[in-house]
Design an enzyme around this catalytic site. Structure first.
Site, PDB file in Angstrom:
ATOM      1  CG  ASP A   1       6.242  16.583 -27.428  1.00  0.00           C
ATOM      2  OD1 ASP A   1       6.447  16.301 -26.242  1.00  0.00           O
ATOM      3  OD2 ASP A   1       5.653  15.808 -28.199  1.00  0.00           O
TER       4      ASP A   1
ATOM      5  CG  HIS B   1      -1.647   1.299   1.427  1.00  0.00           C
ATOM      6  ND1 HIS B   1      -2.712   1.687   0.646  1.00  0.00           N
ATOM      7  CD2 HIS B   1      -1.451   2.315   2.305  1.00  0.00           C
ATOM      8  CE1 HIS B   1      -3.144   2.880   1.043  1.00  0.00           C
ATOM      9  NE2 HIS B   1      -2.388   3.284   2.055  1.00  0.00           N
TER      10      HIS B   1
ATOM     11  CE1 TYR C   1       8.019  19.846   2.531  1.00  0.00           C
ATOM     12  CE2 TYR C   1      10.114  18.743   2.767  1.00  0.00           C
ATOM     13  CZ  TYR C   1       9.044  19.407   3.324  1.00  0.00           C
ATOM     14  OH  TYR C   1       9.004  19.618   4.663  1.00  0.00           O
TER      15      TYR C   1
ATOM     16  CD  GLU D   1       9.102  10.309  -3.096  1.00  0.00           C
ATOM     17  OE1 GLU D   1      10.014  10.642  -3.880  1.00  0.00           O
ATOM     18  OE2 GLU D   1       8.027   9.825  -3.461  1.00  0.00           O
TER      19      GLU D   1
ATOM     20  CB  THR E   1       4.703  25.225   4.697  1.00  0.00           C
ATOM     21  OG1 THR E   1       5.928  24.521   4.488  1.00  0.00           O
ATOM     22  CG2 THR E   1       3.563  24.355   4.273  1.00  0.00           C
TER      23      THR E   1
ATOM     24  CE  LYS F   1       4.818  26.982  -2.368  1.00  0.00           C
ATOM     25  NZ  LYS F   1       4.175  27.268  -3.619  1.00  0.00           N
TER      26      LYS F   1
ATOM     27  CB  SER G   1      -0.702  27.956  -7.320  1.00  0.00           C
ATOM     28  OG  SER G   1      -0.195  27.577  -6.073  1.00  0.00           O
TER      29      SER G   1
ATOM     30  CB  SER H   1      10.521   5.983 -14.459  1.00  0.00           C
ATOM     31  OG  SER H   1       9.421   6.821 -14.633  1.00  0.00           O
ATOM     32  CB  SER H   2      11.658   9.584 -10.789  1.00  0.00           C
ATOM     33  OG  SER H   2      10.525   8.888 -10.373  1.00  0.00           O
TER      34      SER H   2
ATOM     35  NE  ARG I   1       3.701   4.038  10.478  1.00  0.00           N
ATOM     36  CZ  ARG I   1       4.640   4.594   9.731  1.00  0.00           C
ATOM     37  NH1 ARG I   1       5.564   5.333  10.278  1.00  0.00           N
ATOM     38  NH2 ARG I   1       4.657   4.401   8.427  1.00  0.00           N
TER      39      ARG I   1
ATOM     40  CG  HIS J   1      11.961  15.406   4.687  1.00  0.00           C
ATOM     41  ND1 HIS J   1      10.987  14.996   5.549  1.00  0.00           N
ATOM     42  CD2 HIS J   1      11.666  16.694   4.378  1.00  0.00           C
ATOM     43  CE1 HIS J   1      10.156  15.995   5.774  1.00  0.00           C
ATOM     44  NE2 HIS J   1      10.544  17.042   5.083  1.00  0.00           N
TER      45      HIS J   1
ATOM     46  CG  HIS K   1      12.334  15.529  10.472  1.00  0.00           C
ATOM     47  ND1 HIS K   1      11.995  16.716   9.868  1.00  0.00           N
ATOM     48  CD2 HIS K   1      11.777  14.578   9.707  1.00  0.00           C
ATOM     49  CE1 HIS K   1      11.276  16.482   8.795  1.00  0.00           C
ATOM     50  NE2 HIS K   1      11.122  15.203   8.668  1.00  0.00           N
ATOM     51  CG  HIS K   2      11.872  11.110   8.376  1.00  0.00           C
ATOM     52  ND1 HIS K   2      10.536  10.905   8.126  1.00  0.00           N
ATOM     53  CD2 HIS K   2      12.221  12.186   7.639  1.00  0.00           C
ATOM     54  CE1 HIS K   2      10.100  11.808   7.270  1.00  0.00           C
ATOM     55  NE2 HIS K   2      11.095  12.601   6.947  1.00  0.00           N
TER      56      HIS K   2
ATOM     57  CD1 TRP L   1       6.578   3.771   3.872  1.00  0.00           C
ATOM     58  CD2 TRP L   1       7.636   4.724   2.145  1.00  0.00           C
ATOM     59  NE1 TRP L   1       6.831   5.067   4.209  1.00  0.00           N
ATOM     60  CE2 TRP L   1       7.479   5.689   3.178  1.00  0.00           C
ATOM     61  CE3 TRP L   1       8.270   5.116   0.959  1.00  0.00           C
ATOM     62  CZ2 TRP L   1       7.947   6.987   3.056  1.00  0.00           C
ATOM     63  CZ3 TRP L   1       8.734   6.420   0.858  1.00  0.00           C
ATOM     64  CH2 TRP L   1       8.573   7.336   1.899  1.00  0.00           C
TER      65      TRP L   1
END
Lengths: 195, 635, 110
Positions: B109, B80, B259, B257, B330, B333, B270, B171-172, B452, B255, B304-305, B144
């Site tokens: 293109d 998941h 964002y 990731e 943030t 925004k 926006s 790919s990314s 968890r 991290h 921080h993780h 994950w």
């Protein structure tokens, strides 16, 4: 209407810009392997450590790779002047030096392996083989690109006006070279001094 | 253009010539079609990811249930997570970028159309590869994040994870390079950086984040995979390896990731908010730079993780402060979105509702994020459902709300028809309700101590926690109904939706200036950009009181002049080579998982051959991306 | 786009392009300097430079890096943008990985 350099927003060739963008990301790739190597440099798990390095041998292959950058840039220079015959010669010389470097690495790895530095021996072994090996993989890709460039120019698919193709492959090649400039110092020479 | 030899103008035998049909989609290099391919693939994976989460919620609906075994449960929560992050949210954003970027910057293109197709096929094959693990001895079950050394143990099946994510990473990375070059180098005349739609800014920032973050996870995955399959010793404590290194490398990527997933949604919001508020985006420059700042600071907060891992008090303090700093851009925004709506003539269409939903739900998620940055709190919340609640408010309430807002907003651009507003509003309100019902109670159950990644809800946590879990599970049913309505609306409106015309929303940006749906070449005449919100300024002049006044018909060019002959426009040729080349990743991937050198060899040779086929493929209309050659030929 | 336009633009581009490129002789000269620097690097293995050894190696590495990037990769002659890309990537790598390794060291000293 097309991707020609002077009709783009910044007046740059898309492919060249793309290659530079890609190379910027490659520093992060090699940096991660390098930090693993530096972290594990003494974690030899009772196996061989950095004393196994053969500095004179690696110096020679480093020198060969460094000089291949010269032939590469000469290939581009010849292409720029439309001298395709000489360009092919330099390209072939570059690929040849790349293969010498690769051969050196295969030999080096084989010797290390025989002396007990197995990938599964220690974190030091794993991180050394990965760092040097992934650099070797980049050289191998570069050799393939160069051979492709050579054969395509031989069949006339790559033409005198298309020097940007040689230039892009050159950028990649020089990048792989400067990564080795760093690796040779950080992986081989500095640790030897530290001992 | 000029004279060409037969070999250069010759058709490739491997090139489909028909503009429709299955093969035309496999061979497509049209950014719009690739965007559509991304979208449908995302929907499929979204469905699968949803089924996985439903199974988990069913299992946790009551304490001590045993609907599914712990083995299955572990596979479910792992897949998941992987699915929603790498196969849904990221490629969902790629779908929007693909379809819209060239239209928004006035290009025909992307910079590398075949590389674009390559990205899509790598994504598809990566997804199929990951899911094939279900039939090959079980899916990955080590979460994950894939922390070593559990993930390097065969019991966790994480080799599929390591190789599968590697494929998705390629790919990314390829699309990041592609989008950066496109945005920097393919803008229409006059489209300066400060005139670009905010969505384009966010795409640029996202692409740079990918560019610098993907190589790091690539290294972590290589190490993990060689530890798991080839007995390398990177993270094996027995031989002195340090599993914390994996955590560092993973979160150095992980991290940014976060964002990478949220910034595209911010870009969409926006675009939607100004259109439906009939006001320009408030604080455009601040928005653009806040996005860049989020991306930049986002690289400096990874540890921080790991507050509960082995890192010392000094790094903890430093990363806590850096994490709190990210709340500043943030916050900028969020306030700018509010001020964009302030005093506007707001139309609450479904797209607008989802955008408002994004801002409010994301704010909740952002605030619980600030809570995490306080180290002592973090120690209490780590690995509880409070964290699950937090990141679902950010990724579901945030990213997904924004992306769905984009679907409602640009659906008419793609299909020429509007989605039903009635069903859309039903979708929104049930979605909002179901979402809060599912994830709101998790804050509470987490603070009450529910861990968890546990396959059984422990009965000793008490009936309160059990009630919260029941509410969460009921919420999933509401979400399932809501999603079905969305899907029905999506499919039905393609045929039966109200025709939209070229500009159904009275929009501001130039993708609405051209025909709807756009022609293959996007614009008959590339527009010259003179202002931010170019299209709006072509439609409206401003009175003394800054009130927009419609420009009389014909007084300005407010649509693409799609009448008359535009002459021949050279578009990228379709090509089968990206698909052929990328298919080689399948044998390579299985070879790496099973340490089968034959398969690895086949995969490598295949891919190298594919690259050469790709390079030497003749161009249908001659090599006119080499002007010097044309010049030489006409001398 | 007319062919003559293409040609003119192309000619201008090539002129601007070619005018700045070093000649083969200059390339050879740079390569010679690089060779000497490499010899100097390797000499640290044979001779004892004492405490100056490691700083010397790092300085030589940086010089070689800048020479190859500047001359062979044409950073000195090309648009500044390319250099910015490269040094951004390099800077990111140095800062992030130094910080990571520092966290390990700081932790180990407790």
């Amino acid at each position: 209407m097309t991707a020609v350099a002077h009709s783009t927003t910044m007046g740059l060739d898309n492919r060249k810009l793309g290659m530079w963008v890609f190379l910027a990301s490659e520093f992060l790739f090699f940096g991660a392997f390098m930090s693993a190597y530096l972290l594990y440099i003494d974690t030899t798990n009772r196996g061989p450590g950095i004393e196994i390095f053969d500095i004179p041998f690696t110096s020679v292959s480093s020198f060969v790779l460094l000089m291949s950058s010269l032939t590469m840039v000469l290939a581009h220079n010849s292409h720029l002047r439309g001298d395709m015959r000489r360009m092919r010669l330099w390209v072939l010389a570059t690929a040849g030096q790349g293969m010498v470097f690769l051969g050196g690495q295969v030999y080096e790895f084989t010797v290390f392996f025989r002396e007990g530095l197995d990938l599964t021996q220690s974190p030091f072994a794993s991180s050394f083989y990965f760092l040097a090996g992934f650099h070797g993989a980049h050289v191998a890709i570069g050799v393939l690109l160069l051979l492709g460039l050579y054969s395509l120019s031989l069949t006339g698919k790559i033409k005198p006006g298309q020097d940007v193709k040689t230039e892009i492959i050159g950028l990649y090649w020089h990048f792989v070279d400067i990564i080795w400039v760093i690796l040779f110092t950080v992986v081989y020479l500095i640790p030897e001094l530290r001992v | 253009m000029a004279t060409m030899t037969a070999a250069e103008t010759g058709q490739s035998r491997l090139r489909p010539s028909k503009p429709t049909g299955f093969l035309s989609w496999v061979a497509t290099t049209d950014h719009k079609r690739i965007g559509i391919l991304y979208f449908w693939t995302v929907l499929v994976f979204f469905f699968i990811g949803g089924v996985e989460s439903s199974l988990m919620r069913a299992q946790l609906a009551q304490a001590e249930l045993s609907l599914i075994t712990p083995e299955i449960y572990n596979q479910m929560f792992t897949m998941h997570g992987i699915t929603m992050v790498f196969l849904v949210v990221m490629p969902f954003a790629a779908a929007f970028f693909n379809y819209l970027l060239p239209l928004m910057i006035g290009a025909r293109d992307v910079a590398f159309p075949r590389l674009n197709a390559f990205s899509y096929w790598f994504y598809l094959f990566g997804g199929i590869f990951l899911y094939s693990s279900f039939f090959l001895g079980g899916a990955p079950n080590g979460s994950w994040v894939g922390y070593a050394p559990l993930s390097s143990d065969a019991v966790s099946n994480m080799a599929f994870y390591a190789v599968g994510l590697q494929i998705l990473g390629v790919s990314s990375l390829a699309s990041a390079v592609n989008f950066i070059v496109t945005i920097l180098n393919m803008r229409a005349p006059g489209m300066t950086f400060m005139r670009m739609p905010m969505m384009v800014w966010m795409a640029l920032t996202t692409s740079f984040l990918l560019l610098f973050a993907v190589p790091i996870i690539a290294v972590a995955l290589f190490m993990l995979q060689f530890d798991a399959v080839f007995d390398a010793q990177f993270f094996q404590p027995a031989s002195g390896g340090d599993p914390i290194l994996y955590q560092h490398l993973f979160w150095l990527f992980g991290h940014p990731e976060v964002y990478i997933m949220i910034l595209p949604a911010m870009g969409i919001v926006s675009e939607v908010m100004p259109t439906f508020s009939r006001k320009p985006l408030f604080g455009y420059a601040a928005m653009a730079f806040a996005g860049a700042a989020i991306g930049f600071i986002g690289f400096g907060v990874w540890a921080h993780h790991m507050f509960t891992s082995a890192i010392g008090p000094v790094p903890r303090a430093a990363f806590a402060v850096a994490t709190m700093f990210i709340a500043v851009p943030t916050g900028i925004k969020i306030f700018n979105w509010v001020f964009t709506m302030w005093g506007g003539r707001i139309r609450f269409t479904t797209a607008m509702l989802f955008s408002v939903g994004f801002v409010s739900m994301f704010t909740i998620g952002g605030l619980s994020g600030v809570v995490h940055s306080i180290v002592p709190h973090n120690a209490q919340q780590h690995d509880t459902y409070f964290v699950v609640a937090h990141f679902h408010y950010v990724l579901f309430g945030g990213a997904l709300f924004g992306l769905i807002s984009g679907v409602y907003y640009w659906y008419p651009k793609v299909t020429g028809r509007l989605m039903s507003e009635k069903l859309g509003k039903f979708h929104f309100w049930t979605w909002l309700l179901g979402f809060n019902l599912t994830f709101g109670p998790m804050h509470m159950s987490g603070l009450l101590g529910q861990p968890r990644r546990t396959s059984v809800l422990p009965g000793e946590l008490g009936t309160t926690v059990e009630t919260y879990n029941l509410l969460s599970s009921l919420g999933v049913i509401v979400l399932a109904v809501s999603a079905s309505v969305f899907l029905y609306n999506l499919l039905r409106s393609m045929k039966h939706g109200e025709a939209s015309g070229d500009d159904p929303w009275d929009a501001r940006t130039i993708e609405w200036m051209t025909a709807t749906p756009p022609k293959v070449h996007n614009f008959d005449v590339i527009p010259v950009i003179t202002a931010r919100d170019e299209f709006w300024h072509r439609k409206y002049a401003e009175s003394d009181q800054h009130i927009p006044v419609a420009v009389p018909v014909g007084a300005s060019v407010d649509h693409d002049e799609h009448d008359g002959d535009v002459g021949h426009i050279h578009m990228p040729d379709p090509s089968l080579w990206p698909a052929i080349h990328t298919l080689g990743v399948m044998p390579l991937g299985y070879g790496l998982v099973y340490a089968n050198w034959l398969l690895i060899g086949i995969g490598l040779v295949w891919m190298v051959a594919g690259v050469f086929g790709w390079i030497i493929e003749p161009l249908a209309e001659g090599d006119d991306d080499e002007p010097a050659l044309v010049g030489a030929a006409t001398h | 786009m007319s062919t003559s336009g293409t040609q003119a633009a192309d000619a201008v581009e090539h002129e601007a392009h070619g005018g700045h490129h070093p000649t083969p002789t200059e390339y050879v000269r740079i390569a010679l300097i690089l060779a000497v620097l490499t010899a100097l690097e390797v000499s640290t293995y044979y001779f004892d430079f004492g405490r100056a050894g490691i700083p010397l190696l790092i300085i030589l590495m940086v010089i070689k890096f800048i020479m190859v990037a500047g001359s062979f990769m044409h950073l000195r002659y090309d648009t500044k943008l390319f250099g910015r890309f490269m040094y951004t990537g390099l800077g990111f790598a140095i800062v992030l990985y130094t910080a990571t390794l520092l966290i390990f060291v700081v932790d180990a000293n407790q």
